[in-house]
Scaffold this motif. Structure first.
Motif: not given
Length: 217
Positions: A32-33, A159, A163-164, A167, A174, A200, A204, A206
Motif C-alpha cells: 500500500s505504501w 499519516f 489519514g488511516p 496500516c 496520526r 495506493t 485508495s 491516503q
C-alpha cells in the motif's frame, strides 16, 4: 492540534518478522505504501540539501525508489535503514552495481548504533507513525538528535489527521504539524509542511503530512 496519546496497545507486533511477512506477501510494487517516485520527499531534500555530498539517511527506506532517484541526481553519501532484510535486498537487486554506493543498514531505528552528528539530513516516510507509545517515540527522537549535525534537517512524513488509523495490520498515530513539532521538541524548528495525497496501488487515497524541521538544539 492532534497530539498523540498513549493508546491501549503496544508496538510489540512492529517487528522485523512482521515486515518480512509483509514483503513476502506481495511484490514491493503492490504494497500500500508503494509510490513510483517520492516527489514530495525529493523536493524537500533538494531544498535543504542541494550539495550532492550531503550525508542522507532514509529511515524505513526498504524497497523504496527514493534511493534510486537520489543516486540519479548525483547524491553520493546515502544510507538506507530498514527492519526488513528482504526489502533491502529488493532495492539492492533493483539497483544492481549502483547498490555498492549505498550503505544498507538492517536494524531497528530505535536501537541501531548511528555515528554522532554524522548526518546532514534524516528522511522518514511512514515509519514514525508506527511508534504508538511514548517510550518508542522518545527513543526515535533521541536517535535523530544524536545522529544529525547541528545544522542538519529532518524530513518526516506521517499519516495526517484524516489519514488511516491502521496500516499493514498495525495501528498508527496520526499527526498534524503542531503535534509533530510537540513530539520533537525544542531541538527542532518547523520550517515547512505540506499535505500529500498518496494513491495506493489498490486504488485508495491516503492523506499524508510532510514536515521539514531544522536542527537547532
Amino acid at each position: 492540534m492532534s497530539v498523540p496519546q498513549n493508546p491501549a496497545f503496544t508496538d510489540a507486533s512492529n517487528t522485523p518478522e512482521h515486515w518480512e511477512r509483509a514483503y513476502r506477501a506481495r511484490p514491493s510494487t503492490e504494497v500500500s505504501w508503494y509510490r513510483p517516485h517520492l516527489e514530495r520527499s525529493l523536493a524537500f531534500i533538494n531544498d535543504v540539501a542541494p550539495d550532492r555530498c550531503a550525508h542522507i539517511l532514509d529511515v524505513g527506506g526498504g524497497a523504496s525508489t527514493l534511493v534510486d532517484d537520489l543516486l540519479a541526481q548525483g547524491y553520493r553519501h546515502l544510507s538506507v535503514l530498514d527492519l526488513s532484510e528482504g526489502a533491502l535486498s529488493t532495492a539492492r537487486d533493483r539497483l544492481g552495481a549502483a547498490a555498492g554506493g549505498v550503505a544498507w543498514l538492517h536494524g531497528d531505528v530505535r536501537t541501531i548504533a548511528l555515528e554522532p552528528q554524522s548526518l546532514d539530513l534524516w528522511h522518514d516516510r511512514a515509519v514514525f507513525h508506527f511508534l504508538t507509545n511514548e517510550a518508542d517515540q522518545a527513543a526515535y527522537v533521541s536517535q535523530v538528535v544524536h545522529a544529525l549535525k547541528p545544522d542538519g534537517h529532518l524530513v518526516i512524513a506521517t499519516f495526517a489527521p484524516d489519514g488511516p488509523t491502521r496500516c499493514s495490520g498495525l495501528p498508527v498515530v496520526r499527526y498534524d504539524a503542531a503535534g509533530l513539532a510537540q513530539v520533537f521538541g525544542g531541538a527542532f524548528r518547523l520550517e515547512d509542511q505540506a499535505a500529500d495525497a498518496h494513491a495506493t496501488p489498490g486504488g485508495s487515497v491516503q492523506s499524508f503530512l510532510y514536515c521539514r524541521f531544522a536542527r537547532v538544539g
